[in-house]
Write a protein that holds these residues in place. Structure first.
Motif: not given
Length: 348
Positions: A278-285
């Motif tokens: 499925g789709p990625l919504l948020l990405e970060g450290q």
């Protein structure tokens, strides 16, 4: 027992209007909580209902009777204050009996009412003590008992737990909940604590700068906030609000508005670890990791906005780890960035 109706109720101090045309209907035996930040007008509104503050405009009716011109003692309401307001030179019994004696009730009826209230509140062993001999929780019970003995049409509570420590606040919330089951009287309860509002209310009235932002059952206010203000105020941690243009478009609810006009809201518990499906919504450290035992709060920054996710234990162990998050489109909320109001949206 009685209902309460407010029509266009306003309050001004000089040229400054602090309560703006409030309209509200409270049903007989309903428990309604006024909640909002300090200075939002909730205590002022309560004091106008009690008759302790004059209204600048509008109409207040209790049990169908307009009470604008009535003194507080003639409105048949009982108020519990945050500082308890007990008479220090009187015993618990005398404090609870005072208003009845003032009104000329027979001694036998006073005794019956005080004994009954003491039994309901489990303070029968305290009736001969002085207020200085009581704990904060015991004093609050006495203050509630003083209101109960009057058998009023409406109970008014003005932040009654604000002077108690955290553990005692939880205990007294439970006591008030039990009292609600035993004494089914129309009640208005003022607090700045959204946990108190959620756990006690039949309906919540959320106030902001003297205006009503939203009225609804606790679950409805939490699940469908009407504005960015409500979304950010109700919930611990509050709802995350991220500019739509910073998120992958294929995972967003569909609207007829351009992304730069929108904020997307998602509750921390609705963010889940992205497994690759499925789709990625948020990405970060991860910037902060707070293990809580049953779950872990993980903070990260997305497009200059702080986002908090409530994840399963050990999914993220320390700051600096890469965090990838997903969410069901049905759990995303859309707000107009300019007005802060909720927008209708469809999820595809």
């Amino acid at each position: 027992m009685a209902g309460l109706n407010l029509r266009g109720v306003s309050k001004s101090f000089g040229q400054t209007e602090v309560v703006h045309g409030v309209d509200l209907d409270i049903a007989d035996q309903e428990f309604v909580v006024f909640v909002g930040p300090s200075g939002c007008g909730k205590s002022t509104l309560l004091r106008m209902i009690a008759g302790l503050e004059d209204i600048t405009a509008g109409e207040i009716a209790i049990d169908g009777r307009v009470v604008n011109e009535l003194d507080p003692k003639d409105r048949d309401v009982a108020m519990v204050f945050q500082d308890y307001a007990l008479y220090p030179h009187m015993t618990v019994f005398e404090n609870m009996a005072f208003s009845l004696r003032y009104r000329g009730f027979p001694r036998q009826e006073i005794r019956r009412r005080v004994d009954e209230a003491a039994r309901i509140l489990d303070i029968e062993a305290l009736v001969r003590r002085m207020p200085r001999q009581l704990s904060g929780g015991q004093r609050q019970r006495v203050a509630m008992g003083r209101a109960i003995v009057r058998d009023p049409k409406v109970f008014l509570f003005d932040e009654p737990l604000s002077n108690l420590d955290a553990k005692l606040r939880v205990q007294m919330r439970t006591e008030i909940k039990r009292l609600r089951e035993r004494v089914a009287t129309t009640t208005i309860y003022v607090t700045h604590d959204q946990v108190e509002a959620m756990t006690l209310a039949d309906r919540i009235v959320i106030l902001n700068h003297g205006r009503i932002e939203q009225i609804g059952a606790p679950e409805d206010v939490y699940e469908t906030p009407a504005s960015v203000f409500v979304a950010g105020f109700i919930g611990a941690p509050p709802m995350n609000l991220v500019p739509a243009e910073a998120l992958p478009g294929e995972n967003l609810p569909r609207t007829d508005r351009p992304p730069q006009d929108l904020l997307i809201g998602v509750r921390p518990e609705h963010l889940v670890w992205h497994t690759g499906d499925g789709p990625l919504l948020l990405e970060g450290q991860a910037t902060v990791v707070e293990p809580l035992g049953s779950d872990t709060l993980v903070s990260l920054e997305v497009a200059g906005t702080l986002v908090i996710a409530r994840l399963a234990p050990r999914q993220v162990r320390r700051a600096g780890e890469t965090v990838k998050l997903a969410a069901e489109p049905a759990n995303l909320h859309v707000f107009d960035r300019a007005t802060g109001r909720r927008l209708p949206a469809t999820c595809q």
